[in-house]
Design an enzyme around this catalytic site. Structure first.
Site, PDB file in Angstrom:
ATOM      1  CB  VAL A  28      -4.639  19.385  32.291  1.00  0.00           C
ATOM      2  CG1 VAL A  28      -5.219  17.986  32.411  1.00  0.00           C
ATOM      3  CG2 VAL A  28      -5.752  20.402  32.122  1.00  0.00           C
ATOM      4  CE  LYS A  52       5.288  24.186  30.046  1.00  0.00           C
ATOM      5  NZ  LYS A  52       3.991  23.837  29.473  1.00  0.00           N
ATOM      6  CB  THR A 101      -7.258  20.519  22.210  1.00  0.00           C
ATOM      7  OG1 THR A 101      -7.714  20.830  23.537  1.00  0.00           O
ATOM      8  CG2 THR A 101      -6.999  19.046  22.099  1.00  0.00           C
ATOM      9  CB  CYS A 276     -10.782  26.061  28.799  1.00  0.00           C
ATOM     10  SG  CYS A 276      -9.482  24.954  29.341  1.00  0.00           S
ATOM     11  NE  ARG A 346      -2.462  28.174  28.147  1.00  0.00           N
ATOM     12  CZ  ARG A 346      -2.636  26.906  28.490  1.00  0.00           C
ATOM     13  NH1 ARG A 346      -2.415  25.954  27.607  1.00  0.00           N
ATOM     14  NH2 ARG A 346      -3.014  26.584  29.702  1.00  0.00           N
TER      15      ARG A 346
HETATM   16  N1  LIG Z   1      -5.810  24.785  31.499  1.00  0.00           N
HETATM   17  C1  LIG Z   1      -6.991  24.448  31.959  1.00  0.00           C
HETATM   18  O1  LIG Z   1      -7.517  25.100  32.871  1.00  0.00           O
HETATM   19  C2  LIG Z   1      -7.734  23.260  31.423  1.00  0.00           C
HETATM   20  C3  LIG Z   1      -8.864  22.785  32.115  1.00  0.00           C
HETATM   21  C4  LIG Z   1      -9.542  21.687  31.637  1.00  0.00           C
HETATM   22  C5  LIG Z   1      -9.130  21.076  30.462  1.00  0.00           C
HETATM   23  N2  LIG Z   1      -8.042  21.564  29.777  1.00  0.00           N
HETATM   24  C6  LIG Z   1      -7.645  20.862  28.569  1.00  0.00           C
HETATM   25  O2  LIG Z   1      -6.531  20.038  28.863  1.00  0.00           O
HETATM   26  C7  LIG Z   1      -5.635  19.968  27.744  1.00  0.00           C
HETATM   27  C8  LIG Z   1      -4.251  20.447  28.186  1.00  0.00           C
HETATM   28  O3  LIG Z   1      -4.339  21.798  28.565  1.00  0.00           O
HETATM   29  P1  LIG Z   1      -3.217  22.494  29.450  1.00  0.00           P
HETATM   30  O4  LIG Z   1      -3.785  23.793  29.883  1.00  0.00           O
HETATM   31  O5  LIG Z   1      -2.693  21.539  30.465  1.00  0.00           O
HETATM   32  O6  LIG Z   1      -2.092  22.740  28.344  1.00  0.00           O
HETATM   33  P2  LIG Z   1      -0.561  23.086  28.640  1.00  0.00           P
HETATM   34  O7  LIG Z   1      -0.046  23.727  27.401  1.00  0.00           O
HETATM   35  O8  LIG Z   1      -0.440  23.824  29.935  1.00  0.00           O
HETATM   36  O9  LIG Z   1       0.107  21.673  28.837  1.00  0.00           O
HETATM   37  C9  LIG Z   1       0.253  20.742  27.825  1.00  0.00           C
HETATM   38  C10 LIG Z   1       1.657  20.178  27.889  1.00  0.00           C
HETATM   39  O10 LIG Z   1       1.778  19.147  26.914  1.00  0.00           O
HETATM   40  C11 LIG Z   1       3.097  19.195  26.388  1.00  0.00           C
HETATM   41  N3  LIG Z   1       3.087  18.456  25.133  1.00  0.00           N
HETATM   42  C12 LIG Z   1       2.633  18.833  23.915  1.00  0.00           C
HETATM   43  N4  LIG Z   1       2.762  17.843  23.028  1.00  0.00           N
HETATM   44  C13 LIG Z   1       3.300  16.796  23.692  1.00  0.00           C
HETATM   45  C14 LIG Z   1       3.653  15.471  23.325  1.00  0.00           C
HETATM   46  N5  LIG Z   1       3.469  15.014  22.084  1.00  0.00           N
HETATM   47  N6  LIG Z   1       4.204  14.682  24.263  1.00  0.00           N
HETATM   48  C15 LIG Z   1       4.399  15.106  25.529  1.00  0.00           C
HETATM   49  N7  LIG Z   1       4.076  16.341  25.931  1.00  0.00           N
HETATM   50  C16 LIG Z   1       3.529  17.179  25.038  1.00  0.00           C
HETATM   51  C17 LIG Z   1       3.370  20.679  26.270  1.00  0.00           C
HETATM   52  O11 LIG Z   1       4.758  20.943  26.177  1.00  0.00           O
HETATM   53  C18 LIG Z   1       2.739  21.205  27.544  1.00  0.00           C
HETATM   54  O12 LIG Z   1       3.655  21.258  28.608  1.00  0.00           O
HETATM   55  C19 LIG Z   1      -6.269  20.841  26.666  1.00  0.00           C
HETATM   56  O13 LIG Z   1      -7.031  20.036  25.829  1.00  0.00           O
HETATM   57  C20 LIG Z   1      -7.172  21.771  27.454  1.00  0.00           C
HETATM   58  O14 LIG Z   1      -8.250  22.241  26.670  1.00  0.00           O
HETATM   59  C21 LIG Z   1      -7.329  22.611  30.250  1.00  0.00           C
END
Ligand SMILES: NC(=O)c1ccc[n+]([C@@H]2O[C@H](COP(=O)([O-])OP(=O)(O)OC[C@H]3O[C@@H](n4cnc5c(N)ncnc54)[C@H](O)[C@@H]3O)[C@@H](O)[C@H]2O)c1
Length: 446
Positions: A28, A52, A101, A276, A346
């Site tokens: 995201v 990363k 999350t 998700c 995931r």
């Molecule tokens: N993946 C999807 O398709 C999607 C779509 C819509 C919404 N979401 C939501 O968006 C949110 C993020 O999902 P994602 O898929 O991008 O996750 P992700 O794991 O791909 O990315 C999250 C990133 O945050 C980093 N991170 C964790 N804690 C941190 C901190 N304290 N400070 C800085 N960086 C930190 C992680 O290292 C990771 O790189 C979730 O709540 C998810 O439900 C995801």
């Protein structure tokens, strides 16, 4: 709720106003950061994963939808500054939180990443900054969790700084809907907070849709994803039923889809994965239970999804026929990512499927052009090369994920037994035995 509208009124008069922070550069956060860069904003990208971070600093993307050239140009020109230093956020006018999350082992919300991000941020929070939460979460999170954590900075939300929630709707791997083109729900804990997030997001997204509260925006995202969980689980149940009735689900869906209103097609598959769809509805379920209510549709859909890998194993056993058992058979999975054209493992249904096959004594291999290796329990598996020998040597080949560009005709020609969980072989005749999920055929029994 106001009508959706477009705005670009974000104040770009000062250098600081052009700067945003994005916390968490994953599926995201990174596309969002790049969308900000494309709109002329400077982005401070906070990422805690060292691997990363190094890749980003080297201009190398780990997300399929972002290409290296664009990333390298953004980092090289200083328009995207990848760092683990929260202190750099003091210069940003808006800070967007995109951390994971997931669920705890008890299948309850794990909001520890949001908590950690807020605790790191609060030390640097500045008067007048806007903080936007994008992570998917249960209704009430922004008010009950994020607000008190950030207010420990001594600044008051809605008075000294602005607090907003905007759910992310990105669909990784889907190029029909660039992130900027998807209508963006925005909400704030006060009318002024809503105004601020509308201004900022009006610079980034084509359509911004304000709603009346952060709770509404949080719940809307859970409605969207629960809707998908329930419908995909239902179509999987329907596909199983079609298998029993010897009907072809794919043709049934095609026929039903000719109705111009009141019907929306969903595609069957080996199980619902990703960060998700299988996860977010359980946030809603937890919220329901917390207030003494029930969410029976989510419960049932979750259970239906959990049984899909075992269903796939049963179909593979049937295809092998009465003379062969899984024990000692070699099974080749084609595609193990949770959906096509991405590397995301995931919650992929391939993970429990591999475990179940191994527990039954099968020798499991996989081929996935997007996933070079994967950890299964204590061991690591590596993608094999998809040679003719590998294909013809397998007791059963299983198409789990229908990535684009798979050599489907060669797979069909070489596999002695092929189970297609995605209908990737539609209309084809197998050289060996061929069954498709939900199409009612019986290649393994007379
Ligand atoms: N993946 C999807 O398709 C999607 C779509 C819509 C919404 N979401 C939501 O968006 C949110 C993020 O999902 P994602 O898929 O991008 O996750 P992700 O794991 O791909 O990315 C999250 C990133 O945050 C980093 N991170 C964790 N804690 C941190 C901190 N304290 N400070 C800085 N960086 C930190 C992680 O290292 C990771 O790189 C979730 O709540 C998810 O439900 C995801």
């Amino acid at each position: 709720m106001n009508d959706k509208y477009t705005t670009s009124a974000f104040d770009r008069s000062s250098r600081e106003a052009n700067k945003v922070g994005v916390i968490g550069l994953g599926y995201v956060g990174l596309p969002l950061a790049m969308a900000c860069v494309r709109k002329g904003l400077q982005v401070i990208g906070i990422e805690v994963d060292e691997r990363k971070l190094q890749l980003l600093k080297d201009g190398k993307s780990y997300i399929q939808d972002i290409d290296d050239d664009e990333l390298e140009a953004a980092v090289g020109s200083g328009r995207l500054v990848p760092t683990s230093d929260y202190g750099q956020l003091t210069e940003a006018s808006g800070i967007i939180i995109c951390v994971p999350t997931p669920l705890t082992e008890e299948h309850t919300p794990d909001v520890s990443f949001i908590t950690n991000a807020c605790m790191c941020l609060r030390a640097y929070l500045q008067p007048n900054q806007l903080v936007v939460v994008e992570s998917t979460t249960y209704p009430g999170t922004t008010r009950e969790l994020v607000q008190p954590l950030l207010e420990q900075s001594g600044l008051k939300a809605g008075a000294d700084f602005h607090l907003a929630y905007s759910p992310e709707r990105i669909d990784p791997g889907n190029h029909s809907y660039p992130v900027e083109d998807v209508p963006k729900l925005v909400s704030g804990i006060t009318p002024r907070c809503l105004e601020r997030v509308t201004e900022l997001y009006g610079c980034i997204f084509r359509h911004v849709v304000p709603v009346s509260s952060t709770d509404i925006a949080e719940a809307a995202k859970l409605l969207e994803n629960s809707f998908r969980l329930i419908n995909i689980s239902f179509i999987n149940e329907f596909a199983k039923l079609c298998d029993e009735l010897r009907l072809n689900i794919w043709e049934v869906i095609e026929a039903a889809s000719t109705k111009p209103y009141g019907f929306m097609p969903f595609q069957p598959g080996p199980g619902i994965g990703g960060h998700c769809i299988p996860v977010d509805p359980l946030y809603l379920q937890w919220t329901a239970r917390r207030s003494g209510a029930e969410s029976r549709f989510i419960e049932l859909s979750h259970d239906t999804n959990e049984t899909m890998p075992q269903y796939m194993v049963n179909r593979i056993i049937r295809l092998l026929g009465p003379d062969r058992t899984l024990s000692g058979s070699s099974i080749l999975l084609i595609g193990i990512a949770y959906k096509k054209n991405i590397a995301d493992m995931r919650e992929s249904s391939a993970l429990p499927l591999i475990k179940l096959l191994q527990q039954a004594g099968a020798e499991v291999k996989y081929y996935d052009p997007y996933v070079p290796s994967v950890r299964i329990g204590a061991s690591v598996m590596h993608s094999v090369e998809l040679t003719d020998e590998v294909l013809s040597g397998a007791g059963c080949v299983v198409i789990h994920t229908d990535h684009g560009g798979l050599p489907i005709e060669r797979i069909v020609a070489k596999a002695a037994a092929l189970y297609d969980a995605r209908n990737a072989t539609r209309g084809m005749q197998g050289a060996g035995k061929l069954e498709r999920f939900g199409d009612g055929t019986r290649a393994g029994v007379q």
